[in-house]
Scaffold this motif. Structure first.
Motif, short mmCIF file in Angstrom:
data_model
loop_
_atom_site.label_atom_id
_atom_site.label_comp_id
_atom_site.label_asym_id
_atom_site.label_seq_id
_atom_site.Cartn_x
_atom_site.Cartn_y
_atom_site.Cartn_z
N ARG A 154 0.80 -1.32 0.13
CA ARG A 154 -0.04 0.24 -0.24
C ARG A 154 0.74 1.13 -0.01
N SER A 155 0.08 2.32 -0.30
CA SER A 155 0.98 3.48 -0.39
C SER A 155 0.33 4.25 0.87
N ASP A 156 1.39 4.94 1.61
CA ASP A 156 1.10 5.65 2.74
C ASP A 156 1.69 7.02 2.37
N GLY A 157 1.06 7.89 1.83
CA GLY A 157 1.66 9.27 1.38
C GLY A 157 2.64 8.76 0.28
N SER B 239 4.91 7.09 1.06
CA SER B 239 5.88 5.92 1.09
C SER B 239 5.06 4.86 0.85
N VAL C 193 4.24 0.79 1.42
CA VAL C 193 4.56 -0.24 2.73
C VAL C 193 4.33 -1.67 2.13
N SER D 115 3.60 -5.58 3.13
CA SER D 115 3.15 -6.58 4.45
C SER D 115 3.48 -7.98 3.78
N VAL E 16 9.46 -0.80 4.50
CA VAL E 16 8.72 0.54 4.11
C VAL E 16 9.88 1.58 3.41
N GLU F 135 10.58 4.79 1.94
CA GLU F 135 9.90 6.31 2.16
C GLU F 135 10.11 7.23 1.09
N HIS G 164 2.05 3.01 -7.46
CA HIS G 164 2.42 3.81 -6.26
C HIS G 164 1.64 5.07 -6.66
N LYS H 203 -2.13 13.94 2.15
CA LYS H 203 -3.01 13.90 2.86
C LYS H 203 -3.85 15.07 3.49
N GLY I 14 -10.39 7.57 -1.41
CA GLY I 14 -9.91 8.33 -0.26
C GLY I 14 -10.32 9.33 0.06
#
Length: 624
Positions: A482-485, A487, A489, A491, A512, A514, A540, A545, A618
């Motif tokens: 997944r994209s976290d901003g 970054s 990530v 799993s 991660v 970044e 990505h 946010k 989102g």
């Protein structure tokens, strides 16, 4: 008082004095002579023959004896009587005197015994048994009760008598012996034995009689040495052995004593020793087993008359032959860590002692035909008598050979990559192999985790085991990316020592990444043991946010990064009530925070991006 009944083969003791034996049963309290009269009634399967005329007033029959009848038979299987064998030891189809008592009590047996010596004490004995089982006659069985009488040859003077007392039917098949001691008078050389029934016949009082015996009775005479030895056991290597023997009578019967010493090599045939007629004997030197005894009588003229004398206890000088050396069952080979069993054979009369030297040395084990030992070397077995120290002149050698085990490496733990194989190596040469998988080669390939053993055996037949623990290393299993901003990530659904990369070249331990630019990536995940790499493509899309449309040129637009990799893109922005505020396409994917020229307030807003076949949803915040 009635004296106890003793068995013939037991050591006999006087239970009543000679003076009182006139009136009751009892055994000779001292030593006895050889039997001078025996009636065992013969043997065979045919009944009879009948007793000689005048012996009994009962009627002889060859069938079932009724009241007042008798038979001479090897069977007692009549009526409900006990079925038993006669008493005479070693008899085959031995016969006994079977009596079914007459209805009237009285004498049922009489016979003369001649050839006796005058003024001599004798013992009469006989074996009896009640033939009725226990509980016969509805519990009212008449017991056996017999009176024995000894009369002089004229049948006018009774010398002794005694009663058995009541012998109930107990159901036992064990014969019992009864005895009576008497003394002949001057000039008397014969007596008459009589047996009487003290009870009437009827239901019960059925008996069998066997082994009627007469023999002389005299003092109890012991033989010993000055050291109170009652016998002597020596070894053949001691040479000739002699002893001074003393005969000691207890004078319970004889008032004077005459002696004649004898010797024997088998206790069957006895030979007089010339001139040895006193209570003391200096034995000749003996080199083989020899037995000594003395005949005793009150008068010198009777000492050699076996109808009148008695014999003493026997003094044994047992000369043990030197045992032969044991016979070995052969050298023994074992492997390290095992216990070897050395063994020897020798006749059962001998024991075996083990030593660590052919002569002298240390005793390792005594009295055992087997020696359990784990130390390599030669051991020596010596045969020995069980009675005394009388050893073989030589010892028999036998060797224990301890062979070494194969030298193997230590047990090992190895790792197996998932969906792969690993080769296990016993790592020992010039041996045979037996794997727990059944394989018999030095190397095996395994594809499953677990415990594996290999038994390696060298040319001596000795084995050792090496163990392998195979642990499987699983390939990473990507669960989500997944994209976290900015970054990315990654799993995984399983755990491991995983490393991660965006280019397949440079790996990092962190999952991660970044500040990655938006775009299409190939994600690489591998275990650090280099068991393989798994990959997965990932779009990505970097979505803020929040954004701040305040005109400072910093983060003034909501503008996702990474959409350029898609052929067609649409973007829709909504307020919290679902009102469409912005719709754009590939050429217009940003928003300045206005609607119809009006600046929208601070709030959360939602986006829907459709890029080729992908869809992204989102929310983000607008801050002033």
């Amino acid at each position: 008082m009635r004296c106890p009944k003793l068995f013939l083969l037991s050591i006999v003791f006087t239970c009543c004095s000679i003076a009182t034996l006139q009136a009751q049963l009892g055994f000779c309290g001292g030593n006895s002579g050889d039997p001078i009269f025996i009636e065992d009634f013969g043997s065979g399967t045919t009944d009879g023959p009948a007793l000689s005329a005048g012996t009994t007033s009962y009627q002889f029959t060859t069938g079932t004896p009724n009241d007042g009848d008798y038979t001479i038979s090897s069977t007692t299987n009549y009526f409900d009587w006990l079925s038993l064998q006669d008493h005479t030891p070693g008899d085959t189809n031995g016969k006994a005197f079977i009596v079914n008592a007459s209805f009237t009590a009285g004498q049922f047996y009489q016979r003369e015994v001649s050839g006796l010596c005058e003024n001599t004490t004798y013992e009469f004995s006989s074996w009896l048994i009640n033939l009725q089982p226990a509980g016969s006659c509805e519990g009212n069985s008449i017991p056996v009760n017999v009176r024995f009488q000894i009369w002089d040859g004229t049948d006018t003077n009774m010398l002794a008598q005694g009663d058995t007392g009541s012998i109930p039917g107990t159901g036992t098949t064990v014969w019992e012996q009864y005895a009576l001691v008497f003394k002949t008078e001057p000039g008397q050389t014969s007596v008459i034995l009589k047996m009487r029934n003290n009870s009437n016949g009827g239901c019960g009082n059925d008996l069998a009689i066997d082994d009627i015996l007469f023999r002389s009775c005299g003092d109890n005479v012991t033989i010993s040495t000055a050291a109170n030895e009652a016998s002597l056991v020596v070894c053949e290597d001691q040479g000739g052995v002699s002893r001074t023997l003393t005969a000691t009578p207890d004078s319970s019967v004889f008032s004077s004593h005459a002696y004649q010493w004898q010797q024997s090599t088998d206790q069957q045939t006895w030979t007089d020793i010339p001139g040895e007629n006193s209570a003391i004997l200096n034995t000749p030197s003996v080199t083989t087993t020899t037995y000594f005894r003395t005949k005793i009588a009150e008068d010198i003229v009777n000492v050699n008359n076996d109808l009148c004398n008695v014999v003493s206890d026997v003094f044994d000088i047992t000369v043990l032959p030197i045992p032969p050396a044991p016979t070995s069952n052969g050298d023994v080979e074992i492997c390290e860590g095992e216990v070897g069993i050395l063994s020897m054979n020798t006749p059962s009369a001998y024991s075996i002692n083990w030593y660590d030297a052919p002569i002298g040395g240390n005793l390792v084990l005594s009295n055992d035909r087997r020696l359990e030992v784990d130390d390599a070397g030669t051991y020596y077995a010596e045969a020995n008598a069980t009675e005394i120290e009388c050893a073989s002149t030589t010892r028999t050698a036998v060797s224990l050979i301890v062979n070494p085990l194969p030298i193997i490496p230590d047990d090992a733990s190895v790792f197996l990559c998932e969906d792969s194989f690993i080769t296990l190596d016993a790592d020992v040469e010039n041996v045979t192999y037996q794997w727990s998988t059944g394989a018999t080669t030095q190397l095996i390939d395994v594809t499953q985790p677990g415990e594996y053993d290999v038994i390696v055996t060298n040319t001596n037949g000795c084995s050792a085991t090496r163990s392998f623990t195979v642990e499987q290393i699983d390939l990473p299993r990507i669960d989500t990316i997944r994209s976290d901003g900015p970054s990315i990530v990654v799993s995984t659904s399983n755990n491991g020592n995983f490393e991660y990369s965006l280019d397949g070249i440079t790996f990092q331990p962190s999952n991660v990444f970044e500040t990655a630019d938006g775009g299409l990536y190939t994600i690489y995940v591998r275990d650090n043991t280099d068991c393989g790499v798994v990959t997965e493509e990932f779009y990505h899309l970097v979505i803020q946010k929040f954004f701040t449309p305040n005109g400072d040129t910093i983060n003034d637009l909501f503008q996702p990064d990474g959409l350029e990799v898609f052929s067609t893109v649409t973007i829709s922005i909504f307020d919290r009530y679902g009102k469409l505020l912005k719709f754009g396409n590939t050429n217009s994917t940003s928003w300045d925070g206005t609607f119809q020229g009006e600046r929208l307030p601070e709030d959360d807003y939602w986006y829907l991006i459709e890029a080729d076949s992908e869809q992204f949803k989102g929310h983000f915040s607008l801050k002033r």
